[in-house]
Design a protein around this motif. Sequence first.
Motif, PDB file in Angstrom:
ATOM      1  N   PHE A   1      -5.667 -48.302 -27.742  1.00 45.97           N
ATOM      2  CA  PHE A   1      -4.376 -48.958 -27.889  1.00 45.97           C
ATOM      3  C   PHE A   1      -3.795 -48.714 -29.282  1.00 45.97           C
ATOM      4  O   PHE A   1      -4.541 -48.609 -30.270  1.00 45.97           O
ATOM      5  CB  PHE A   1      -4.503 -50.479 -27.697  1.00 45.97           C
TER       6      PHE A   1
ATOM      7  N   PHE B   1       1.618 -54.520 -27.071  1.00 44.10           N
ATOM      8  CA  PHE B   1       0.719 -53.488 -26.575  1.00 44.10           C
ATOM      9  C   PHE B   1       1.360 -52.700 -25.437  1.00 44.10           C
ATOM     10  O   PHE B   1       2.107 -53.234 -24.622  1.00 44.10           O
ATOM     11  CB  PHE B   1      -0.576 -54.121 -26.042  1.00 44.10           C
ATOM     12  N   GLY B   2       1.014 -51.419 -25.384  1.00 43.42           N
ATOM     13  CA  GLY B   2       1.299 -50.615 -24.216  1.00 43.42           C
ATOM     14  C   GLY B   2       0.151 -50.743 -23.224  1.00 43.42           C
ATOM     15  O   GLY B   2      -0.715 -51.619 -23.357  1.00 43.42           O
ATOM     16  N   SER B   3       0.132 -49.852 -22.261  1.00 40.52           N
ATOM     17  CA  SER B   3      -0.896 -49.908 -21.214  1.00 40.52           C
ATOM     18  C   SER B   3      -2.194 -49.235 -21.625  1.00 40.52           C
ATOM     19  O   SER B   3      -3.197 -49.343 -20.925  1.00 40.52           O
ATOM     20  CB  SER B   3      -0.375 -49.272 -19.934  1.00 40.52           C
TER      21      SER B   3
ATOM     22  N   GLY C   1      -6.988 -54.371 -16.445  1.00 37.17           N
ATOM     23  CA  GLY C   1      -6.230 -53.136 -16.349  1.00 37.17           C
ATOM     24  C   GLY C   1      -4.929 -53.105 -17.123  1.00 37.17           C
ATOM     25  O   GLY C   1      -4.172 -52.127 -17.035  1.00 37.17           O
ATOM     26  N   GLN C   2      -4.661 -54.150 -17.905  1.00 37.90           N
ATOM     27  CA  GLN C   2      -3.410 -54.204 -18.662  1.00 37.90           C
ATOM     28  C   GLN C   2      -3.687 -54.341 -20.155  1.00 37.90           C
ATOM     29  O   GLN C   2      -4.814 -54.630 -20.560  1.00 37.90           O
ATOM     30  CB  GLN C   2      -2.559 -55.381 -18.184  1.00 37.90           C
ATOM     31  N   GLY C   3      -2.641 -54.147 -20.944  1.00 35.92           N
ATOM     32  CA  GLY C   3      -2.765 -54.395 -22.376  1.00 35.92           C
ATOM     33  C   GLY C   3      -2.676 -55.886 -22.661  1.00 35.92           C
ATOM     34  O   GLY C   3      -2.140 -56.655 -21.869  1.00 35.92           O
ATOM     35  N   PRO C   4      -3.208 -56.324 -23.795  1.00 36.92           N
ATOM     36  CA  PRO C   4      -3.118 -57.739 -24.162  1.00 36.92           C
ATOM     37  C   PRO C   4      -1.669 -58.206 -24.303  1.00 36.92           C
ATOM     38  O   PRO C   4      -0.807 -57.439 -24.751  1.00 36.92           O
ATOM     39  CB  PRO C   4      -3.850 -57.790 -25.504  1.00 36.92           C
TER      40      PRO C   4
END
Lengths: 107, 112
Positions: free
Chosen positions: A86, A97-99, B40-43
């Motif tokens: 990240f 944040f992105g993915s 599966g995702q960002g924070p």
Amino acid sequence: GIQVEQSPPDLILQEGANSTLRCNFSDSVNNLQWFHQNPWGQLINLFYIPSGTKQNGRLSATTVATERYSLLYISSSQTTDSGVYFCPYDSSYKLIFGSGTRLLVRP
Amino acid sequence: DAGVTQSPTHLIKTRGQQVTLRCSPKSGHDTVSWYQQALGQGPQFIFQYYEEEERQRGNFPDRFSGHQFPNYSSELNVNALLLGDSALYLCASSSRTGSGYTFGSGTRLTVV
């Protein structure tokens, strides 16, 4: 709002290979950090790199704040490099944040 | 130099219950932020505490509340738990002098 685009979204490497991960931002960046999230969930700080280039062993990072992007180079990849990477945007009091980029390094 | 410490590491709660998560910041840090990370995702940013006050809040309902103590440690409270609250909750600490954020190992909350 601020957009963080990370590429590639998924990456599979053979151990020993090199790779480049990229983050694009919709606005000029500052206080950029790269994190590696290990399989147990911990976010480990790799670099604090508001601008310029830094190197730490097999890893190096470059941020061009005015061009709104940052790159993470991984050389001679190892299985322990597997996980999610990240590069959140620092928006005053919060990180956006992105993915992430999901990296799998195979032995 | 101790990093960010979170407790507990894992937690299972029943829908409708309340939960409290705890965080001790890295030595020298005075600011604590909380994030929720779904699988599966960002924070996602929940809120940040500085000088014992909530300085900024993300898009989370009032069921999510927090507190910061004089020693800079922090708690995250979630009331009336929903199944959708199941996630990894991450605490991050930082300081006014900069040099970025340090994250803890997280608390994995499962609501059944």
